[in-house]
Design an enzyme around this catalytic site. Structure first.
Site, mmCIF file in Angstrom:
data_model
loop_
_atom_site.group_PDB
_atom_site.id
_atom_site.type_symbol
_atom_site.label_atom_id
_atom_site.label_comp_id
_atom_site.label_asym_id
_atom_site.label_seq_id
_atom_site.Cartn_x
_atom_site.Cartn_y
_atom_site.Cartn_z
ATOM 1 N N ASP A 240 0.857 -1.171 0.000
ATOM 2 C CA ASP A 240 0.000 0.000 0.000
ATOM 3 C C ASP A 240 0.898 1.228 0.000
ATOM 4 O O ASP A 240 2.097 1.139 0.293
ATOM 5 C CB ASP A 240 -0.928 -0.002 1.216
ATOM 6 C CG ASP A 240 -2.189 0.827 0.998
ATOM 7 O OD1 ASP A 240 -2.176 1.700 0.103
ATOM 8 O OD2 ASP A 240 -3.179 0.617 1.720
ATOM 9 N N TRP A 241 0.319 2.382 -0.300
ATOM 10 C CA TRP A 241 1.132 3.586 -0.484
ATOM 11 C C TRP A 241 1.793 3.997 0.844
ATOM 12 O O TRP A 241 1.122 4.296 1.818
ATOM 13 C CB TRP A 241 0.266 4.696 -1.047
ATOM 14 C CG TRP A 241 0.256 4.756 -2.552
ATOM 15 C CD1 TRP A 241 0.399 5.879 -3.297
ATOM 16 C CD2 TRP A 241 0.113 3.684 -3.503
ATOM 17 N NE1 TRP A 241 0.365 5.574 -4.656
ATOM 18 C CE2 TRP A 241 0.188 4.238 -4.810
ATOM 19 C CE3 TRP A 241 -0.064 2.304 -3.377
ATOM 20 C CZ2 TRP A 241 0.094 3.469 -5.960
ATOM 21 C CZ3 TRP A 241 -0.159 1.534 -4.528
ATOM 22 C CH2 TRP A 241 -0.080 2.106 -5.791
#
Length: 835
Positions: free
Chosen positions: A231-232
């Site tokens: 995920d970012w």
């Protein structure tokens, strides 16, 4: 530009041509939405975009408009795999308009608690329903050459402190295996996504991006061989995440890889063969999406077929929760007057907030859709009702004037090293957002900017001015300082997903209806030491005129009392249900509950249309209204879809994918005391105290549910008969049942099959578990035999914590379909692993 396989060959085969530095570069993004290219050998970047509720481009704010589909809770309520496959195909077409090769979704995390901020973006409380519908979307997307990237693996089912909290479960607990991992396991049984996204959180004290389960479960047990990406900003380490199996750190530029990883390999801490494995996975994603590669500018195209699909999905997902005395469908011919009440009738919430939200191509007003469907639109009277705003809205364009005399706002950018502005913009939106790059002439730490306009209120009164800012600011009204603040703590997470934390407001007297000079001066944000995320610089100028909710309720009651039927459009918005934060309760925002109850008391017939992703507390008025329609967040065709159901153009067929409970307390919600993260001596912690007693699996669900899982009314009726259970062989069972439409209208029926455990089970098991479903269309008087096939080991097993395997015990298992019951026998015990 499009490259076919014959033109470029295999990207994985190019691995042997790459230098170590080039291989390392592939393991992290180049910017916020793209992987890193290697032009020397013809390796392009991959563009990854959000989401399955609306495929947007690379801009976080104010991007190119796109087709907005309904929320995933609506998808879950369709119970329709075939429709979800068509949805995936439609999403692929939207991705190609944005020159994207991968769509970040579906989100198949579990609805553990009705306060989960991102539940609207997930399907259900049930892993089988989530996994199978998610798989259908994956297959539809990838049929068109666009990668799906299901998320977030795993146990990321609340938003508060989502980047840091530790879920105190082992990877081999029953809760982790039977509920939270089970959705991904089910998805991988029915699809092969080209990528999977790893979550932010820890599991049993270890961040998921460096957790052993990436190898132990995904790779070795489930044999998943495709790309694993973070995920970012979820990657937290260099050596550990690479060795654990995280192939791709997103976004870029790299924080934990790049030069740091290159040095780690040169020091012998990470073997180059591991780099090759990770790089091959990224190159494999390129191979899987090569037929959709493009680098054209992002564009918006209004496609009638896409709009038809959006309307179809919304229509099938809408759930009719109540229909006392068959108030619906509405016969407008017999109604001389219709009252329409509520902000959502003119400003409908079509999607939740965060990365799943995007700019729509258009917005349908339910009020106008209703009027357009009536032979006499003048029979409709509308009033706004109470406010539901959590945030002060941006200054309306029509009430603004820029220096050039046109509606709009002037933005001036100043460098501390220069006299006068370095740039001046005239804009139609009173906001500035600089996330990853500054405008030319500005330098980090050495600038400020101004947003100004002439604001004319509609009427005199005590109004509210507000700002949403990331840095120190001053706000002026007619050159008088009315509000200011030094910089306060603002993270990238706050900037993207928690605008209410950025908001500061002040009440100002505007005694006349005339233009007032409003100016916001904002300093650049100073990044905190060690903050490796981009430094956001954002500001928005906001305004709200005085509202009197008590008078609004009185007006609504007056309109309702003089009408034959009242339709109230109510619910939540993206300001309440969003990525980045959880809900505090199940209540409707503002004074909506009070308004609904007062209006219902005055109205002859009351229809309530609800916009929300999560269940809401209906206890105050559920017995007072005649009909309740759950619209979810229905997308850009939601106005017509809701109207179709109200007027009977569509027979509602949606079924709840999550239990709606009577209230939020310890008795009614199993996770009540352990949601969301709690601060402990070890940091933020999430305890699954309810274990596998999630949603309808809880033992007291029948007593505490207002509307149970799988519930949904229709304008027709169905009967079930002739349930036959055939044991095909030792491993498989076939259940056949006859379903007949015994009502007055054609429609869909969702056939749901549940398994009940043996009476002598060695462990506690839910009274029933969903193990199969189908959705069938039946004309009036028509009957069909529906067959649902079961694999015994999937239908009957539980996770045995002592052996760390699935265990199917021998015994007699029950089958429940509608009001019918049957049974079959498992002759011998089976221990097994795998997908």
């Amino acid at each position: 530009m499009t490259n076919s396989k014959s033109e470029i060959g295999s990207y994985v085969a190019k691995l042997e041509e790459l230098t170590l530095a080039e291989k390392v570069s592939l393991l992290s993004g180049s910017d916020f939405m793209r992987t890193t290219s290697v032009p020397r050998v013809g390796i392009p970047s991959i563009k990854l975009v959000d989401s399955i509720n609306g495929v947007k481009g690379s801009e976080v704010h104010a991007g190119v408009p796109t087709a907005i589909f309904p929320s995933s809770t609506c998808y879950g309520s369709t119970w329709n795999r075939d429709l979800m496959h068509k949805l995936g195909v439609g999403l692929a077409a939207q991705a190609k308009l944005k020159s994207a090769q991968a769509v970040l979704g579906p989100t198949i995390n579990i609805h553990r608690d009705p306060r989960g901020g991102r539940n609207f973006e997930c399907f259900s409380e049930d892993p089988l329903l989530s996994g199978q519908l998610g798989a259908a979307i994956v297959n539809g997307l990838q049929q068109e050459g666009v990668s799906s990237c299901p998320k977030h693996f795993v146990c990321n089912d609340s938003e508060f402190q989502r980047r840091w909290y530790n879920v105190t479960e082992t990877q081999n607990s029953r809760a982790a295996r039977e509920i939270y991992m089970a959705a991904f396991q089910e998805l991988l049984r029915h699809s092969s996504p080209f990528a999977l996204m790893i979550s932010y959180n820890k599991l049993d004290g270890i961040y998921t991006t460096e957790h052993p389960f990436l190898k132990d479960i995904l790779r070795d047990e489930w044999h998943y061989s495709k790309c694993l990406l973070s995920d970012w900003y979820a990657t937290r380490s260099c050596e550990q995440s690479v060795k654990a199996g995280t192939d791709l750190e997103m976004p870029g530029p790299s924080v934990f890889r790049g030069k740091r990883l290159l040095e780690t390999v040169k020091k012998g801490l990470v073997d180059e063969s591991i780099i090759d494995e990770r790089a091959a996975a990224v190159l494999g994603l390129l191979d899987d999406t090569r037929d959709s590669y493009a680098d054209a500018p992002e564009k918006v195209v209004e496609d009638p077929s896409a709009n038809e699909l959006i309307r179809k999905v919304a229509s099938e997902g809408i759930v009719l929760l109540k229909n006392q005395n068959d108030v619906l469908p509405l016969n407008p011919v017999g109604q001389s007057k219709l009252a329409v009440i509520g902000m959502h009738a003119v400003q409908p919430a079509i999607c939740g907030g965060g990365s799943a939200s995007a700019a729509p191509q258009y917005l349908q007003q339910p009020l106008e859709c209703l009027k357009e469907s009536l032979s006499d639109p003048s029979q409709v009277t509308y009033t706004l009702g109470v406010s539901v705003n959590r945030l002060v809205p941006p200054v309306p364009l029509v009430q603004s004037r820029a220096d050039n005399g046109e509606p709009g706002f002037d933005v001036r950018y100043y460098s501390l090293d220069h006299k006068g502005p370095v740039a001046v913009d005239h804009v139609r939106n009173p906001a500035v957002n600089m996330v990853r790059q500054l405008i030319p002439g500005l330098e980090e730490g050495k600038f400020y900017f101004e947003i100004s306009t002439k604001l004319t209120p509609k009427f005199a009164g005590e109004h509210v001015l507000a700002v949403r800012v990331t840095g120190a600011f001053e706000l002026f009204l007619d050159d008088e300082l009315v509000l200011s603040s030094p910089q306060y703590e603002v993270s990238m997470e706050n900037f993207l997903f928690e605008p209410f934390l950025l908001e500061r407001r002040v009440q100002v007297p505007m005694r006349e209806v005339r233009p007032y000079a409003v100016k916001l001066v904002m300093q650049n944000r100073i990044a905190a030491p060690g903050d490796y995320e981009p430094n956001p610089h954002g500001a928005c100028l906001c305004f709200q005129e005085f509202t009197d909710d008590e008078q609004a309720i009185a007006d609504a009651v007056s309109v309702a009392a003089s009408s034959d039927t009242t339709i109230i459009y109510a619910g939540r918005t993206s300001e309440y249900e969003s990525e980045g934060y959880d809900l505090a309760d199940m209540a409707l925002p503002g004074l909506q509950a009070s308004m609904i109850k007062a209006v219902a008391a005055a109205s002859k017939r009351t229809v309530l249309v609800l916009y929300c992703g999560n269940p809401v507390d209906l206890s105050e008025f559920v017995d007072d209204v005649d009909a309740i329609i759950l619209a979810h967040y229905p997308g850009q065709e939601g106005g017509r879809a809701v109207t179709d159901v109200i007027l009977g153009e569509v027979n509602p067929s949606g079924k709840l994918a999550t239990t709606w409970r009577k209230k939020l307390d310890e008795q009614h919600v199993p996770s009540f005391n352990s949601f969301s993260a709690r601060l402990t001596d070890e940091g933020y912690t999430v305890d699954y105290t309810e274990g596998i007693k999630v949603g309808y699996r809880a033992p007291n669900t029948a007593e505490v549910a207002l509307f149970p899982f799988g519930f949904g009314l229709s304008y027709t009726s169905f009967t079930y008969s002739n349930l036959n259970i055939d044991e095909v062989d030792d491993s498989n069972v076939s259940a056949r049942v006859t379903v007949e439409n015994t009502g007055d209208g054609a429609g869909y029926e969702v056939v749901q099959l549940y398994i009940t455990p043996p009476a002598d089970s060695s462990v506690w098991r839910p009274a029933r578990e969903l193990k199969g479903f189908d959705k069938v269309w039946l004309e009036v008087g028509e009957s069909k035999q529906v067959e649902i096939e079961l694999v015994k080991k999937y239908a009957c097993s539980f996770w045995d914590e002592s052996s760390c395997k699935w265990k199917m015990e021998s015994g007699v298992y029950g089958v429940v379909v509608g009001d019918l019951a049957g049974q079959f026998t498992v002759a011998s015990e089976l221990m097994w692993t795998g997908v």
